[in-house]
Design an enzyme around this catalytic site. Structure first.
Site, PDB file in Angstrom:
ATOM      1  N   ARG A  31      23.336  12.469 -20.133  1.00 39.99           N
ATOM      2  CA  ARG A  31      22.139  11.497 -21.018  1.00 39.99           C
ATOM      3  C   ARG A  31      22.384  10.660 -20.693  1.00 39.99           C
ATOM      4  O   ARG A  31      23.596   9.941 -20.847  1.00 39.99           O
ATOM      5  CB  ARG A  31      22.083  11.788 -22.881  1.00 39.99           C
ATOM      6  CG  ARG A  31      23.845  11.708 -22.884  1.00 39.99           C
ATOM      7  CD  ARG A  31      23.600  12.303 -24.385  1.00 39.99           C
ATOM      8  NE  ARG A  31      25.185  12.171 -24.920  1.00 39.99           N
ATOM      9  CZ  ARG A  31      25.988  11.074 -25.313  1.00 39.99           C
ATOM     10  NH1 ARG A  31      25.777   9.979 -24.774  1.00 39.99           N
ATOM     11  NH2 ARG A  31      27.745  11.577 -25.965  1.00 39.99           N
TER      12      ARG A  31
ATOM     13  N   HIS B  88      25.043   8.432 -27.784  1.00 40.80           N
ATOM     14  CA  HIS B  88      24.660  10.143 -28.580  1.00 40.80           C
ATOM     15  C   HIS B  88      23.871   9.736 -30.070  1.00 40.80           C
ATOM     16  O   HIS B  88      22.551  11.075 -29.828  1.00 40.80           O
ATOM     17  CB  HIS B  88      25.476  10.481 -29.322  1.00 40.80           C
ATOM     18  CG  HIS B  88      26.244  11.090 -30.282  1.00 40.80           C
ATOM     19  ND1 HIS B  88      26.169  12.843 -30.455  1.00 40.80           N
ATOM     20  CD2 HIS B  88      25.935  11.786 -31.961  1.00 40.80           C
ATOM     21  CE1 HIS B  88      25.702  13.684 -31.047  1.00 40.80           C
ATOM     22  NE2 HIS B  88      25.712  12.855 -32.123  1.00 40.80           N
TER      23      HIS B  88
ATOM     24  N   TYR C 121      31.798   4.250 -24.308  1.00 38.29           N
ATOM     25  CA  TYR C 121      32.679   4.353 -23.975  1.00 38.29           C
ATOM     26  C   TYR C 121      32.729   4.928 -22.072  1.00 38.29           C
ATOM     27  O   TYR C 121      33.709   5.922 -21.304  1.00 38.29           O
ATOM     28  CB  TYR C 121      33.232   6.427 -24.489  1.00 38.29           C
ATOM     29  CG  TYR C 121      31.806   6.683 -25.112  1.00 38.29           C
ATOM     30  CD1 TYR C 121      31.079   7.417 -24.058  1.00 38.29           C
ATOM     31  CD2 TYR C 121      31.212   6.368 -25.645  1.00 38.29           C
ATOM     32  CE1 TYR C 121      29.863   7.790 -24.571  1.00 38.29           C
ATOM     33  CE2 TYR C 121      30.365   6.243 -26.551  1.00 38.29           C
ATOM     34  CZ  TYR C 121      29.117   7.480 -25.975  1.00 38.29           C
ATOM     35  OH  TYR C 121      28.505   7.992 -26.091  1.00 38.29           O
TER      36      TYR C 121
END
Length: 345
Positions: free
Chosen positions: A248, A252, A260
């Site tokens: 992706r 999220h 991260y």
């Protein structure tokens, strides 16, 4: 050239290849448009983008029959566009409006529609795995020539529901295809901290059915692998677990900066974008040119704008709507009534 698609798409006519391309473009453009609208404050909540990994579910859903069952997770926009659910209903779902399939009761990005046999995703991770397995069991009991497909991410394979469903499906040789979209991250947790496996397809070894790992950004490979798995399930051969390596591009959700991950990692995966790879493949086959591409883009643009107009014209649900269609009220076809407050259990 490094990521050039090769080979033939088994059983796919030229028309199917172009139609699949349009579904992929539609998924990408709708997704990108929703991301912009979220930043403009046009709808509430958050947004889960699928950009980068749409080929994983668009390709298999495109090959399914309308009455085949789909158990998506959040982010699985392509499971609905692949099955050709009109964008207006998906937009209304993002906006949580009364003209969405759940009449605005749930949450954005839980794409589904009962008329197309796509179940509403559950917020509980891997719960859709169990539901799809149940649907496959029902198909087998009723001797119906249908299949079920369930989608999850890499981290979901560490959940109990995942293993219970796979074990049950293996024991009963159910007509189901399990798709694990390994995008390397379970929210902010790298896959290396959720499993010691390199290839998650080996999860299937414990349950007695085949597991295979493929490039989830290679449309040709995804087509051929899922076609074979669907045929196997439909003919009584039982389940297949397919791990699709993908990525992706964004966080999220759209409130996650995804800091991260390294920029080099993101850029390397962007170069493996499945849609331009497939576009080049179609051009090499002589099936796509600039004129055809422009026509596809215009049809997609028009449907997206009409979908947004539909969603924004739809009313927000009234507060008491959230009290309907729950166990405390009578449900059509079942004698299930809630007790009055204070009544003995």
């Amino acid at each position: 050239e490094k990521y050039r698609l090769k080979g033939e798409m088994k059983g796919a006519s030229d028309g199917h290849k172009l139609e699949l391309f349009e579904r992929l473009v539609k998924t990408r453009e709708f997704d990108a448009r929703m991301r912009r609208l979220f930043r403009q404050g046009r709808f509430e909540g958050t947004y889960y983008s699928q950009i980068g990994q749409a080929a994983c579910d668009v390709v298999i859903a495109f090959q399914m029959r309308k009455e085949d069952f789909v158990g998506p997770s959040h982010r699985d926009l392509g499971a609905s566009t692949g099955k050709n659910i009109p964008l207006k209903y998906l937009a209304a779902q993002v906006y949580n409006r009364v003209d969405s399939p759940d009449e605005g009761r749930y949450t954005a990005c839980h794409y589904w529609h009962p008329d197309y046999w796509v179940m509403q995703p559950a917020t509980s991770i891997a719960m859709n795995w169990v539901a799809a397995t149940g649907a496959a069991f029902g198909f087998k009991m009723l001797k119906r020539n249908n299949v079920a497909v369930a989608f999850c991410g890499d981290a979901a394979t560490a959940h109990g529901d995942f293993h219970e469903a796979c074990n049950f499906a293996g024991v009963h040789a159910l007509p189901i295809v399990y798709v694990v979209q390994n995008n390397l991250w379970g929210e902010s947790l790298p896959v290396s901290l959720t499993t010691a496996l390199t290839d998650l397809s080996h999860r299937a070894d414990a349950y007695g059915f085949p597991g295979i790992t493929i490039d989830g950004n290679d449309v040709v490979q995804v087509w051929n692998t899922t076609r074979e798995a669907l045929e196997r399930a439909r003919s009584g051969g039982g389940p297949t677990l397919i791990e699709m390596k993908t990525y992706r591009w964004f966080g999220h959700s759209d409130i996650d900066p995804a800091d991260y991950r390294s920029e080099d990692e993101v850029q390397a995966w962007m170069e493996r974008d499945p849609i331009p790879r497939y576009e080049d493949y179609l051009r090499e086959k002589g099936l796509l040119d600039d004129e055809i591409l422009a026509e596809i883009q215009e049809r997609v643009r028009q449907e997206i704008e009409e979908a947004i107009d539909f969603a924004e014209a739809s009313a927000r649900p009234e507060p008491d709507a959230y009290l309907s269609e729950v166990f405390a009220e009578e449900y059509p076809g079942f004698e299930v009534l809630g007790r009055e407050s204070g009544e003995d259990a």
